[in-house]
Structures are given as C-alpha cells and as structure tokens.
Enzyme design. Structure first.
Site, PDB file in Angstrom:
ATOM      1  N   LYS A 190       0.838  -1.205   0.000  1.00 11.62           N
ATOM      2  CA  LYS A 190       0.000   0.000   0.000  1.00 11.62           C
ATOM      3  C   LYS A 190       0.877   1.262   0.000  1.00 11.62           C
ATOM      4  O   LYS A 190       0.650   2.197  -0.769  1.00 11.62           O
ATOM      5  CB  LYS A 190      -0.921  -0.025   1.230  1.00 11.62           C
ATOM      6  CG  LYS A 190      -1.612   1.283   1.557  1.00 11.62           C
ATOM      7  CD  LYS A 190      -2.634   1.704   0.527  1.00 11.62           C
ATOM      8  CE  LYS A 190      -3.161   3.098   0.826  1.00 11.62           C
ATOM      9  NZ  LYS A 190      -3.939   3.648  -0.270  1.00 11.62           N
ATOM     10  N   LYS A 209      20.209  13.406 -20.244  1.00 12.64           N
ATOM     11  CA  LYS A 209      20.454  14.678 -20.958  1.00 12.64           C
ATOM     12  C   LYS A 209      19.201  15.558 -20.900  1.00 12.64           C
ATOM     13  O   LYS A 209      19.263  16.762 -20.625  1.00 12.64           O
ATOM     14  CB  LYS A 209      20.847  14.341 -22.405  1.00 12.64           C
ATOM     15  CG  LYS A 209      21.134  15.504 -23.322  1.00 12.64           C
ATOM     16  CD  LYS A 209      19.977  15.899 -24.232  1.00 12.64           C
ATOM     17  CE  LYS A 209      19.506  14.832 -25.187  1.00 12.64           C
ATOM     18  NZ  LYS A 209      18.343  15.245 -26.004  1.00 12.64           N
TER      19      LYS A 209
HETATM   20  P1  NAP Z   1     -10.390  10.937   7.652  1.00  8.78           P
HETATM   21  O1  NAP Z   1     -11.606  11.350   6.916  1.00  8.78           O
HETATM   22  O2  NAP Z   1      -9.487  11.987   8.195  1.00  8.78           O
HETATM   23  O3  NAP Z   1     -10.846   9.950   8.832  1.00  8.78           O
HETATM   24  C1  NAP Z   1      -9.944   9.602   9.849  1.00  8.78           C
HETATM   25  C2  NAP Z   1     -10.652   8.766  10.882  1.00  8.78           C
HETATM   26  O4  NAP Z   1      -9.746   8.572  12.001  1.00  8.78           O
HETATM   27  C3  NAP Z   1     -11.907   9.423  11.455  1.00  8.78           C
HETATM   28  O5  NAP Z   1     -12.842   8.435  11.789  1.00  8.78           O
HETATM   29  C4  NAP Z   1     -11.345  10.117  12.686  1.00  8.78           C
HETATM   30  O6  NAP Z   1     -12.309  10.358  13.703  1.00  8.78           O
HETATM   31  C5  NAP Z   1     -10.382   9.072  13.181  1.00  8.78           C
HETATM   32  N1  NAP Z   1      -9.439   9.666  14.128  1.00  8.78           N
HETATM   33  C6  NAP Z   1      -8.495  10.602  13.857  1.00  8.78           C
HETATM   34  N2  NAP Z   1      -7.838  10.917  15.001  1.00  8.78           N
HETATM   35  C7  NAP Z   1      -8.398  10.168  16.000  1.00  8.78           C
HETATM   36  C8  NAP Z   1      -8.141  10.031  17.401  1.00  8.78           C
HETATM   37  N3  NAP Z   1      -7.167  10.709  17.992  1.00  8.78           N
HETATM   38  N4  NAP Z   1      -8.906   9.155  18.094  1.00  8.78           N
HETATM   39  C9  NAP Z   1      -9.896   8.439  17.488  1.00  8.78           C
HETATM   40  N5  NAP Z   1     -10.184   8.527  16.175  1.00  8.78           N
HETATM   41  C10 NAP Z   1      -9.446   9.375  15.445  1.00  8.78           C
HETATM   42  O7  NAP Z   1      -9.459   9.992   6.764  1.00  8.78           O
HETATM   43  P2  NAP Z   1      -9.836   9.009   5.560  1.00  8.78           P
HETATM   44  O8  NAP Z   1      -9.549   9.712   4.287  1.00  8.78           O
HETATM   45  O9  NAP Z   1     -11.148   8.377   5.808  1.00  8.78           O
HETATM   46  O10 NAP Z   1      -8.663   7.928   5.746  1.00  8.78           O
HETATM   47  C11 NAP Z   1      -8.720   6.892   6.695  1.00  8.78           C
HETATM   48  C12 NAP Z   1      -7.533   5.953   6.414  1.00  8.78           C
HETATM   49  O11 NAP Z   1      -7.645   5.445   5.073  1.00  8.78           O
HETATM   50  C13 NAP Z   1      -6.167   6.646   6.497  1.00  8.78           C
HETATM   51  O12 NAP Z   1      -5.229   5.755   7.034  1.00  8.78           O
HETATM   52  C14 NAP Z   1      -5.868   6.969   5.031  1.00  8.78           C
HETATM   53  O13 NAP Z   1      -4.479   7.093   4.795  1.00  8.78           O
HETATM   54  C15 NAP Z   1      -6.473   5.780   4.334  1.00  8.78           C
HETATM   55  N6  NAP Z   1      -6.902   5.980   2.936  1.00  8.78           N
HETATM   56  C16 NAP Z   1      -7.544   7.120   2.551  1.00  8.78           C
HETATM   57  C17 NAP Z   1      -7.943   7.256   1.225  1.00  8.78           C
HETATM   58  C18 NAP Z   1      -8.676   8.486   0.742  1.00  8.78           C
HETATM   59  O14 NAP Z   1      -8.756   8.662  -0.496  1.00  8.78           O
HETATM   60  N7  NAP Z   1      -9.238   9.327   1.604  1.00  8.78           N
HETATM   61  C19 NAP Z   1      -7.693   6.234   0.300  1.00  8.78           C
HETATM   62  C20 NAP Z   1      -7.083   5.057   0.741  1.00  8.78           C
HETATM   63  C21 NAP Z   1      -6.693   4.941   2.064  1.00  8.78           C
HETATM   64  P3  NAP Z   1     -13.060  11.796  13.782  1.00  8.78           P
HETATM   65  O15 NAP Z   1     -14.140  11.710  12.741  1.00  8.78           O
HETATM   66  O16 NAP Z   1     -13.571  11.848  15.163  1.00  8.78           O
HETATM   67  O17 NAP Z   1     -12.037  12.855  13.464  1.00  8.78           O
END
Ligand code: NAP
Length: 287
Positions: free
Chosen positions: A171, A239
């Site tokens: 990934k 180049k």
């Molecule tokens: P996101 O919208 O920022 O969601 C993050 C999640 O983590 C939310 O549920 C958030 O809760 C939670 N979180 C963050 N800090 C926290 C804490 N301190 N305690 C408990 N919960 C917490 O991100 P996302 O885009 O859905 O991505 C989620 C994962 O998938 C990441 O690892 C990302 O790299 C991966 N990913 C993302 C994509 C994309 O296109 N977006 C594609 C593939 C993979 P709250 O709602 O309370 O903030």
C-alpha cells in the site's frame, strides 16, 4: 458472519460502513466524533458508546483510522478494541499504517486468541461509497476466507499479498508512486505555465498526464522481464532531465523532484547503465 463492527467514520469509513449496511450486514459503528454516525444510524446502524462496547458484541471488527498513533490508541489501549474482544473475534484493520504497526496489531490480537488481517485499500471516496475498493490483505489465507464475504461488500478486488505487515508495504509503495508522479506533474505544469506557452492549462495537462499515465504501463513488460534492450537510452533521458533543469533555471522555477530524479539517473550512468533503455532506472532491487 453477519455482525460487523466498524470503527472510524471518516471520508473512507463512512462509505465503507454504508456499503456493509446496504448489503445486509448488522453493523455497529463507533467514531470519536459521534455526529458523523448520524446518517449511518438513520440507515440502520447501531452506535456503540465506546470501542470496548462495540468489540464485545460483534463477530468481526473493521477499523479505518487515520494513522499508527490513532490505531494504537483505539485498538491497543487498555480500554481499546482488542482488550475488550472475545477470543475468536476477527480483526481487520483497513487503515494505512506502517508494516511494523500491522505486525504489532497482529501479535496483540493473536495473543488474545483473535485472528488478525491487515487490509489497506486502493481507491478513494467514490470507490469507498460504491463498494469499488481494491483491498490488499496481509495475514493467514484461511482467516481471509472466513471474512471474505464481509470484505467483498466493500471491495471489487481482494488480493492476498502475504503475511501480516506485507499489505502495508504494498500500500505504501503504491501511494508513493502516485504522490511522486503528482509532485513531478505539478513541477512540469509550473514550468509550462511560467513560459510563454499559449495553450490552456487543460490542454497542457492533457499532454503531461497522457505521458505520465502511459510511461509506466508502456515500460511495465520491460521492467518485469528486466529487458533493457534500448528504445530510448538512459543517457539521453539524463540529458533531457539536465536540459529541463536548465530551462527551469532560466525561468526561475524550482523543481526539487526533478533535481533528485536527475541524480538517480546520474547514479545509473555512473554505474555504467547509460546505454541501456531508460526503464532500467526502475531496477534498483537486488532480487
Ligand atoms: P479521515 O476522513 O481523516 O478519517 C480519519 C478517521 O480517524 C476518522 O474516523 C477520525 O475520527 C479518526 N481519528 C483521527 N484521530 C483520532 C483520534 N485521535 N482518536 C480516534 N479517532 C481518530 O481519513 P480518511 O480519508 O477516511 O482515511 C482513513 C484511512 O484510510 C487513512 O489511514 C488513510 O491514509 C487511508 N486511505 C484514505 C484514502 C482516501 O482517499 N481518503 C484512500 C485510501 C486509504 P473523527 O471523525 O472523530 O475525526
């Protein structure tokens, strides 16, 4: 397996949990910000008061959280998911985390008698909301079979890639290609837009994206077979990269991605690869 817990209702998790509901699973959700659970609850999900409550009542726990630190807190904490789970509960962490984190989670879950798969995804918000993700799975193949139906609700393809932690390697390797390609694309776009080109931004992008998209698929067979028969010599690409830096210098456009890529080509020339096809630049591993 019908009782599914979903933890982490961000951009990705909301769509993924929605797909599970649409496909008839009994879904219990938990998210730090409870307001995000509202639309899913309206569609029939149950909102758990804590990760521990969720873990105690489902057969499989899926998590889609931000990063290593959050996964550590929510899965490994004293009040976390793994501590509260009954032995035999399946865990599938779908967050993008480091390989070390995935292995640590696997060890903690297994110590509790819980099978663990690391399963990060390819695809973004649209694919998550439509069940069109590609899911990369690390862990025991037999554990994947046990939860395949659950993962199939969210993913169009499900690929077993190796033991725990390997899905994270693939990934992250995949993401860095996308990230570097876009950073390089941005530099080239800036170079063009700083010049006196009269084309529209869209027309310039058509040309740049066409090339960026085509080059990897065009060169893939040569890289796979280590066939460096020359179609465009590495020396000549070096180049051109040097000339691009000269043009950037003239136009005062910073191109740090290009500068470091040129050094990679310089290294290959130094190693005697100048007359090979430039695709030999992708042959860095010893394997
Ligand atoms: P996101 O919208 O920022 O969601 C993050 C999640 O983590 C939310 O549920 C958030 O809760 C939670 N979180 C963050 N800090 C926290 C804490 N301190 N305690 C408990 N919960 C917490 O991100 P996302 O885009 O859905 O991505 C989620 C994962 O998938 C990441 O690892 C990302 O790299 C991966 N990913 C993302 C994509 C994309 O296109 N977006 C594609 C593939 C993979 P709250 O709602 O309370 O903030």
């Amino acid at each position: 397996m019908k009782k599914v817990g979903f933890v982490g209702l961000g951009i990705m998790g909301t769509g993924m949990a929605g797909q599970l509901l649409q496909k008839g699973f009994e879904v219990t959700v938990w998210n730090r910000d409870k307001t995000k659970a509202g639309p899913l609850v309206e569609q029939g999900a149950r909102l758990a008061a804590s990760p521990a409550e969720l873990a105690a009542e489902v057969e499989v726990v899926l998590s889609m959280l931000r990063d290593d630190a959050v996964v550590r807190e929510v899965l490994l904490g004293a009040e976390g998911l793994i501590a509260a789970a009954r032995p035999g509960t399946y865990f599938v962490d779908m967050s993008t985390v480091t390989p070390a984190m995935a292995r640590e989670l696997a060890a903690a879950a297994k110590a509790k008698g819980c099978p663990f798969l690391d399963a990060p995804v390819l695809g973004s918000k649209g694919a998550a909301a439509s069940g069109g993700l590609s899911i990369l799975v690390g862990g025991e193949a037999t554990d994947l079979e046990a939860v395949r139906e659950v993962l199939a609700a969210m993913g169009q393809t499900i690929t077993h890639v190796g033991p725990n932690g390997t899905s994270a390697v693939l990934k992250l390797a995949n993401n860095q290609v996308g990230a570097v390609v876009l950073a390089a694309l941005g530099e080239s776009l800036a170079l063009c837009e700083t010049s006196e080109l009269t084309m529209s931004r869209e027309a310039v992008l058509d040309i740049l994206v066409g090339t960026a998209g085509r080059v990897s698929s065009m060169k893939k067979p040569k890289i796979a077979e280590r066939n460096w028969e020359t179609e465009f010599a590495l020396e000549l690409m070096h180049k051109d990269l040097t000339q691009t830096l000269q043009a950037a210098n003239e136009l005062n456009v910073p191109m740090p991605v290009l500068a470091s890529a040129r050094e990679v080509f310089q290294r290959a020339r130094h190693d005697g690869k100048g007359q090979l096809d430039f695709s030999a630049i992708a042959d860095l591993s010893e394997a």
